[in-house]
Design a protein around this motif. Structure first.
Motif, PDB file in Angstrom:
ATOM      1  N   PRO A 524       7.664  19.991   4.474  1.00 21.29           N
ATOM      2  CA  PRO A 524       7.944  18.573   4.224  1.00 21.29           C
ATOM      3  C   PRO A 524       8.229  17.818   5.524  1.00 21.29           C
ATOM      4  CG  PRO A 524       9.088  19.942   2.643  1.00 21.29           C
ATOM      5  CD  PRO A 524       8.518  20.877   3.659  1.00 21.29           C
ATOM      6  N   TYR A 525       7.732  16.597   5.589  1.00 25.70           N
ATOM      7  CA  TYR A 525       7.883  15.747   6.758  1.00 25.70           C
ATOM      8  C   TYR A 525       9.110  14.870   6.551  1.00 25.70           C
ATOM      9  CZ  TYR A 525       6.370  12.456  10.443  1.00 25.70           C
ATOM     10  OH  TYR A 525       6.271  11.676  11.573  1.00 25.70           O
ATOM     11  N   GLU A 526      10.138  15.089   7.380  1.00 28.13           N
ATOM     12  CA  GLU A 526      11.381  14.337   7.239  1.00 28.13           C
ATOM     13  C   GLU A 526      11.201  12.924   7.785  1.00 28.13           C
ATOM     14  OE1 GLU A 526      14.594  16.414   9.021  1.00 28.13           O
ATOM     15  OE2 GLU A 526      14.216  18.291   7.935  1.00 28.13           O
ATOM     16  N   ARG A 527      11.543  11.936   6.958  1.00 27.99           N
ATOM     17  CA  ARG A 527      11.336  10.543   7.342  1.00 27.99           C
ATOM     18  C   ARG A 527      12.598   9.732   6.997  1.00 27.99           C
ATOM     19  NH1 ARG A 527       6.768   8.855   8.197  1.00 27.99           N
ATOM     20  NH2 ARG A 527       6.970   6.865   7.121  1.00 27.99           N
ATOM     21  N   HIS A 528      12.810   8.660   7.780  1.00 25.10           N
ATOM     22  CA  HIS A 528      14.028   7.868   7.599  1.00 25.10           C
ATOM     23  C   HIS A 528      13.708   6.371   7.629  1.00 25.10           C
ATOM     24  CE1 HIS A 528      16.226  11.631   8.175  1.00 25.10           C
ATOM     25  NE2 HIS A 528      15.509  11.824   9.265  1.00 25.10           N
ATOM     26  N   PHE A 529      12.658   5.968   6.937  1.00 22.82           N
ATOM     27  CA  PHE A 529      12.282   4.549   6.885  1.00 22.82           C
ATOM     28  C   PHE A 529      13.221   3.813   5.915  1.00 22.82           C
ATOM     29  CE2 PHE A 529       8.922   5.593   9.442  1.00 22.82           C
ATOM     30  CZ  PHE A 529       8.020   4.554   9.655  1.00 22.82           C
ATOM     31  N   GLN A 530      13.734   2.680   6.369  1.00 22.95           N
ATOM     32  CA  GLN A 530      14.649   1.893   5.551  1.00 22.95           C
ATOM     33  C   GLN A 530      14.011   0.603   5.040  1.00 22.95           C
ATOM     34  OE1 GLN A 530      17.625   3.172   4.831  1.00 22.95           O
ATOM     35  NE2 GLN A 530      17.085   4.961   6.118  1.00 22.95           N
ATOM     36  N   VAL A 531      12.697   0.440   5.227  1.00 30.05           N
ATOM     37  CA  VAL A 531      12.034  -0.804   4.868  1.00 30.05           C
ATOM     38  C   VAL A 531      11.040  -0.546   3.739  1.00 30.05           C
ATOM     39  CG1 VAL A 531      10.162  -0.511   6.538  1.00 30.05           C
ATOM     40  CG2 VAL A 531      10.829  -2.819   5.817  1.00 30.05           C
ATOM     41  N   GLN A 532      10.790  -1.567   2.948  1.00 24.75           N
ATOM     42  CA  GLN A 532       9.783  -1.456   1.894  1.00 24.75           C
ATOM     43  C   GLN A 532       8.422  -1.826   2.485  1.00 24.75           C
ATOM     44  OE1 GLN A 532      11.050  -4.027  -1.287  1.00 24.75           O
ATOM     45  NE2 GLN A 532      12.596  -2.561  -2.027  1.00 24.75           N
ATOM     46  N   PRO A 533       7.455  -0.897   2.508  1.00 17.92           N
ATOM     47  CA  PRO A 533       6.155  -1.137   3.138  1.00 17.92           C
ATOM     48  C   PRO A 533       5.440  -2.363   2.585  1.00 17.92           C
ATOM     49  CG  PRO A 533       6.432   1.170   2.617  1.00 17.92           C
ATOM     50  CD  PRO A 533       7.577   0.451   1.956  1.00 17.92           C
ATOM     51  N   GLU A 534       5.597  -2.638   1.276  1.00 17.82           N
ATOM     52  CA  GLU A 534       4.874  -3.745   0.655  1.00 17.82           C
ATOM     53  C   GLU A 534       5.229  -5.104   1.262  1.00 17.82           C
ATOM     54  OE1 GLU A 534       6.534  -1.429  -0.855  1.00 17.82           O
ATOM     55  OE2 GLU A 534       5.137  -0.329  -2.164  1.00 17.82           O
ATOM     56  N   LYS A 535       6.389  -5.189   1.932  1.00 17.34           N
ATOM     57  CA  LYS A 535       6.794  -6.459   2.529  1.00 17.34           C
ATOM     58  C   LYS A 535       6.076  -6.728   3.855  1.00 17.34           C
ATOM     59  CE  LYS A 535      11.376  -6.618   0.408  1.00 17.34           C
ATOM     60  NZ  LYS A 535      12.835  -6.719   0.651  1.00 17.34           N
ATOM     61  N   LEU A 536       5.475  -5.658   4.450  1.00 16.67           N
ATOM     62  CA  LEU A 536       4.841  -5.813   5.759  1.00 16.67           C
ATOM     63  C   LEU A 536       3.328  -5.616   5.727  1.00 16.67           C
ATOM     64  CD1 LEU A 536       7.468  -3.911   7.936  1.00 16.67           C
ATOM     65  CD2 LEU A 536       7.125  -6.381   7.822  1.00 16.67           C
ATOM     66  N   ILE A 537       2.835  -4.835   4.799  1.00 14.76           N
ATOM     67  CA  ILE A 537       1.393  -4.569   4.710  1.00 14.76           C
ATOM     68  C   ILE A 537       0.935  -4.684   3.264  1.00 14.76           C
ATOM     69  CG2 ILE A 537       1.248  -3.075   6.755  1.00 14.76           C
ATOM     70  CD1 ILE A 537       1.408  -0.675   4.872  1.00 14.76           C
ATOM     71  N   ASP A 538      -0.348  -4.913   3.102  1.00 16.87           N
ATOM     72  CA  ASP A 538      -0.935  -4.994   1.761  1.00 16.87           C
ATOM     73  C   ASP A 538      -1.345  -3.581   1.328  1.00 16.87           C
ATOM     74  OD1 ASP A 538      -2.317  -5.482  -0.552  1.00 16.87           O
ATOM     75  OD2 ASP A 538      -3.419  -7.207   0.232  1.00 16.87           O
ATOM     76  N   VAL A 539      -0.417  -2.876   0.740  1.00 19.67           N
ATOM     77  CA  VAL A 539      -0.624  -1.467   0.404  1.00 19.67           C
ATOM     78  C   VAL A 539      -1.808  -1.293  -0.539  1.00 19.67           C
ATOM     79  CG1 VAL A 539       0.384   0.565  -0.708  1.00 19.67           C
ATOM     80  CG2 VAL A 539       1.796  -0.886   0.770  1.00 19.67           C
ATOM     81  N   ARG A 540      -1.894  -2.095  -1.584  1.00 15.65           N
ATOM     82  CA  ARG A 540      -2.955  -1.906  -2.577  1.00 15.65           C
ATOM     83  C   ARG A 540      -4.334  -2.143  -1.965  1.00 15.65           C
ATOM     84  NH1 ARG A 540       0.159   0.661  -4.105  1.00 15.65           N
ATOM     85  NH2 ARG A 540       1.711   0.372  -5.780  1.00 15.65           N
ATOM     86  N   LYS A 630      -7.193  -6.310  10.989  1.00 17.17           N
ATOM     87  CA  LYS A 630      -6.378  -7.414  10.477  1.00 17.17           C
ATOM     88  C   LYS A 630      -5.009  -6.935   9.980  1.00 17.17           C
ATOM     89  CE  LYS A 630     -10.619  -9.653   8.814  1.00 17.17           C
ATOM     90  NZ  LYS A 630     -11.372 -10.091   7.611  1.00 17.17           N
ATOM     91  N   HIS A 631      -4.851  -5.640   9.775  1.00 19.35           N
ATOM     92  CA  HIS A 631      -3.623  -5.106   9.187  1.00 19.35           C
ATOM     93  C   HIS A 631      -2.738  -4.397  10.207  1.00 19.35           C
ATOM     94  CE1 HIS A 631      -5.175  -5.833   5.092  1.00 19.35           C
ATOM     95  NE2 HIS A 631      -6.353  -5.530   5.631  1.00 19.35           N
ATOM     96  N   ILE A 632      -3.134  -4.378  11.477  1.00 20.02           N
ATOM     97  CA  ILE A 632      -2.342  -3.706  12.499  1.00 20.02           C
ATOM     98  C   ILE A 632      -1.105  -4.539  12.810  1.00 20.02           C
ATOM     99  CG2 ILE A 632      -2.311  -2.896  14.889  1.00 20.02           C
ATOM    100  CD1 ILE A 632      -5.313  -2.415  14.649  1.00 20.02           C
ATOM    101  N   LEU A 633       0.046  -3.885  12.839  1.00 22.98           N
ATOM    102  CA  LEU A 633       1.303  -4.540  13.175  1.00 22.98           C
ATOM    103  C   LEU A 633       1.555  -4.371  14.662  1.00 22.98           C
ATOM    104  CD1 LEU A 633       3.528  -3.367  10.168  1.00 22.98           C
ATOM    105  CD2 LEU A 633       2.178  -5.459  10.372  1.00 22.98           C
ATOM    106  N   ALA A 634       1.428  -5.449  15.427  1.00 25.53           N
ATOM    107  CA  ALA A 634       1.615  -5.384  16.878  1.00 25.53           C
ATOM    108  C   ALA A 634       2.197  -6.697  17.372  1.00 25.53           C
ATOM    109  CB  ALA A 634       0.288  -5.098  17.572  1.00 25.53           C
ATOM    110  N   SER A 635       3.017  -6.628  18.450  1.00 21.65           N
ATOM    111  CA  SER A 635       3.625  -7.827  19.033  1.00 21.65           C
ATOM    112  C   SER A 635       3.155  -8.039  20.470  1.00 21.65           C
ATOM    113  CB  SER A 635       5.160  -7.693  19.012  1.00 21.65           C
ATOM    114  OG  SER A 635       5.623  -7.584  17.682  1.00 21.65           O
ATOM    115  N   ASP A 636       2.086  -7.391  20.845  1.00 21.56           N
ATOM    116  CA  ASP A 636       1.542  -7.472  22.206  1.00 21.56           C
ATOM    117  C   ASP A 636       0.379  -8.449  22.216  1.00 21.56           C
ATOM    118  OD1 ASP A 636       0.355  -7.090  24.677  1.00 21.56           O
ATOM    119  OD2 ASP A 636       0.739  -4.939  24.698  1.00 21.56           O
ATOM    120  N   SER A 637       0.541  -9.584  22.926  1.00 21.28           N
ATOM    121  CA  SER A 637      -0.508 -10.606  22.957  1.00 21.28           C
ATOM    122  C   SER A 637      -1.768 -10.094  23.648  1.00 21.28           C
ATOM    123  CB  SER A 637       0.001 -11.862  23.679  1.00 21.28           C
ATOM    124  OG  SER A 637       0.389 -11.546  25.004  1.00 21.28           O
TER     125      SER A 637
END
Length: 782
Positions: A524-540, A630-637
């Motif tokens: 099992p891959y241990e993960r500690h994400f505290q955010v809901q992915p649907e708020k940042l990306i279009d999962v469906r 179009k779905h990449i999350l980046a803050s680098d201009s």
């Protein structure tokens, strides 16, 4: 050195694993390998001569040859007598020899077991030494010396190459499998028929006798014989009498004045024919022993063995009789056949060594092992390149997933560094040498002149060194140079051989045996994400793009699309770890797909197809076509600008192909990384299901490359073209200034610079590709 062990459960053992990897790296750096490596000889071909044995048991195999072309000379079967019984899949092998533009199919068949006395064995050795020395040397100068050595050697307890190669009996001669009449033809004794020569009365079934250098000989003895003409020093195979020609007949016009044979020999050789009324003999030149295993054997000179000559009997000394031209022709193929058998036996012994303590039900065909230990330098119709590509991809996959699940707190850079310490050529070479693999490797083109005639007691035939392998001995015949990379290639090819025939369990077994301790168990891959992915990306929508793959843990999808510049407190990591894993998984599943879909592809084609399918340009193009950028999350201009430029540049390319070699512009590597990170996310989410990855990513990559659609790699085409034209490629000049890469290639022909071309691009790879494409355009246009 202990094997590199990375089979670890839990974080408590990570420090031990890291220390082991570090120790392995230090040892590799401090112990460079000498490229002088042993050359093994299979123990099945080696037996000591025991003169005290009343009889010796031989396992006899029939070597059947079937020409796939029309020939005026039939090919006869050969009997192979072995002191050891052959492995099952070797005893029933078949393969083709290249003869001109056609082939001869060789089949092995178990025939019988026979006991031979020491006198019979000596006679058999005398026969095979004589026929092979004649075929290989085309003279009798060495033969007498070798036969004398045989008489001395038979009383020595020495370990040397020992097996018998004898003419097979024809159907009317059965039940014997050996043509003993032919075997007993050495040495020829004319006195055996002396009672007929005294009163010149012919023996039964013989119409006449002829005067030869051996005295008076029956025509039945000379019509199927091997003769030597001392005045020319040449050997001929006699195929019959010329009923319309004798010494007084006029020679056939040969751009000179007409004259008789008698006149010709007197004027050219100073020889007066005493028996000019005798019919002339029809002779053929001796066949040349060649390497018939070469995949593209070129016939560089005209074969004189098909030319007939007329010979006065009195100038001929009979060397062997009876010996048909068919037997002589058949024996000319034997060195190539026995070289293939020796190679197969090496593969058998390697397979036994690996599987000696294997408790799994692993069955690996010997021919696959042979393919894995045969390099391109052998120039045969099989070599390791396809298996190497397959094994390399699986090795990277197995090591990457092992490291990913073991070191869950390491970033991509640390994982890559650890992986390179495991899969590098230096590491693989070290492991291969520790397992004594170099002695099995075949890296030289077969040279018939260096083939050892069995029973020939010359210096090179004695094998005084041996190594214990699995309570057996394997013998060493000298050393040869093998580069470290060749050893690494063979390790990868053997992984591919075990994988392609025995599956992943067999491949993991071999990797563990060689010293790379991996497994394919899911952790099992241990993960500690505290955010809901649907708020940042279009999962469906993203799942729809991935062939409707439904994520159990959508946070993996979020991680796969998060660039390092986009760091929120709720997102502890970026896509790089998943990219590290997905890169290896994609490489493996695509390579395996191509290997199994095109099983009949030529060796090496898989490497080219893999390169055309698994590359950053291909992946980046795929990402643009699917709209994933179009779905990449980046803050680098700067990154956003690079992606926009890539999208614009790729818009000018054909929409029908995802192959990247056509591209003449640079691209943002992040786009390629995203395809790999998505593959890694699916792999982890599906609990290491490779098929789920391929099923989800494949539609994005369509159409996948095929042998018919594969584009030529301009860099590879450039090197192949220069090699074909015998151009000298100078070392390229490279530089990068202000973010612009410049590359200059220069080619010489006959000491003169033929082409010079400089290209510029945003990175070295693109600049190199452009330079090669322009060179090919200019050179072919001229």
């Amino acid at each position: 050195m202990e094997p590199i062990n990375i089979e670890i459960d839990g974080t408590q053992q990570q420090s031990a694993a890291a220390l082991l990897v570090e120790e392995a790296t230090q040892e590799l750096a401090s112990e460079p390998y000498d490229d002088q490596q042993p050359r093994y000889v299979p123990p099945e071909l080696v037996k000591p001569w025991c003169s005290n044995d009343a009889s010796v048991l031989y396992h006899c195999y029939l070597i059947q040859m079937k020409p796939n072309f029309c020939s005026d000379i039939p090919v006869n079967d050969i009997v192979l007598g072995m002191r050891s019984e052959l492995d099952c899949d070797v005893a029933n092998m078949n393969f083709d020899l290249g003869v001109g533009k056609s082939t001869i199919t060789v089949n092995f068949k178990k025939a019988a077991e026979i006991h031979l006395s020491s006198e019979q064995i000596l006679q058999c050795r005398r026969f095979q030494i004589t026929i092979f020395r004649i075929l290989m040397d085309h003279n009798l100068q060495k033969l007498e010396e070798v036969l004398e050595r045989l008489s001395v050697g038979q009383n020595l307890e020495v370990e040397s190459i020992d097996y018998l190669l004898l003419p097979a009996a024809r159907m009317h001669q059965r039940p014997f499998i050996i043509d003993w009449e032919c075997v007993m033809s050495v040495p020829f004794r004319s006195e055996e028929n002396s009672e007929y020569h005294v009163d010149s009365s012919p023996p039964n079934n013989c119409s006449r006798v002829l005067h030869t250098k051996n005295g008076m000989v029956c025509t039945c003895r000379i019509q199927n014989s091997l003769v030597y003409t001392p005045h020319t020093g040449l050997l001929y195979c006699i195929t019959g009498l010329l009923n319309d020609l004798n010494g007084n007949s006029r020679m056939r016009p040969r751009r000179r004045r007409a004259r008789t044979y008698k006149t010709h020999y007197e004027e050219k050789h100073g020889i007066k024919l005493r028996f000019d009324q005798q019919l002339l003999l029809k002779g053929k030149f001796i066949f040349k022993v060649q390497n018939y295993l070469q995949s593209c054997r070129q016939q560089t000179e005209k074969d004189s063995s098909h030319t007939s000559v007329e010979l006065p009997p009195e100038l001929c000394s009979i060397v062997m009789s009876p010996l048909s031209v068919s037997n002589l022709y058949s024996f000319s193929f034997v060195p190539s056949i026995m070289h293939r058998l020796e190679s197969l036996l090496l593969a058998v012994n390697l397979k036994r060594m690996v599987l000696d303590r294997c408790t799994e039900n692993v069955t690996i065909p010997t021919i696959k092992v042979l393919e894995a230990i045969t390099t391109k330098h052998c120039q045969e119709n099989l070599h390791l390149e396809s298996l190497e590509a397959l094994g390399d991809s699986f090795l990277k996959y197995a090591a990457s997933q092992q490291l990913f699940k073991t070191y869950q707190n390491d970033d991509e850079g640390d994982l890559t560094e650890k992986k390179e310490k495991i899969i590098s050529n230096a590491a693989l070479c070290k492991l291969g040498c520790d397992c004594k693999l170099p002695g099995f490797i075949r890296n030289e083109c077969f040279d018939p002149k260096k083939w050892i005639i069995p029973g020939d007691y010359s210096g090179s035939s004695f094998l005084n060194e041996k190594l214990p392998f699995n309570e057996k001995n394997i013998y060493i015949r000298g050393t040869r140079k093998i580069k470290g990379k060749r050893v690494a290639d063979v390790v990868e090819a053997l992984i591919g051989a075990f994988l392609s025939t025995g599956g992943e369990i067999a491949a993991i077994y071999f990797m563990n045996w060689v010293g790379i301790k991996v497994d394919l168990f899911h952790i099992p891959y241990e993960r500690h994400f505290q955010v809901q992915p649907e708020k940042l990306i279009d999962v469906r929508h993203l799942e729809f793009l991935l062939n409707n793959y439904s994520f159990r843990d959508p946070s993996l999808l979020l991680e796969a699309l998060t660039h390092g510049s986009y760091m929120l407190p709720q997102i502890p990591g970026c896509y790089e770890r998943l990219e590290f894993l997905g890169d290896a998984v994609l490489d493996y599943v695509i390579t395996a797909h191509l290997y199994h879909k095109y099983p009949d592809m030529s060796p090496g084609l898989l490497t080219d197809m893999r390169s055309a399918s698994v590359n950053n340009i291909c992946y980046a193009r795929t990402a643009v076509r699917a709209g994933l950028h179009k779905h990449i999350l980046a803050s680098d201009s700067v990154l956003h600008t690079d992606i926009a430029n890539t999208v614009n540049n790729f818009g000018s390319l054909s929409a029908e192909s995802t192959f990247g070699w056509q591209s003449e512009t640079s691209f943002s590597e992040v786009l390629a990384d995203i395809i790999e990170s998505l593959a890694g996310a699916i792999f982890v989410d599906s609990e290491y299901d490779k098929n789920a990855v391929f099923k989800s990513i494949r539609p994005l990559l369509e159409p996948l490359v095929s042998p018919e659609t594969m584009p030529l790699n301009p860099v590879k085409e450039f090197h192949d073209y220069c090699q074909k034209m015998q151009y000298i490629m100078k070392k390229p000049v490279k530089s990068i200034q202000n973010g612009v890469a410049t590359r200059t290639i220069e080619v010489e022909a006959n000491g003169v610079v033929k082409y010079t071309y400089t290209s510029t691009a945003s990175n070295n790879d693109t600049a190199k590709r452009l330079a090669c494409k322009e060179f090919l355009r200019l050179s072919k246009g001229n």
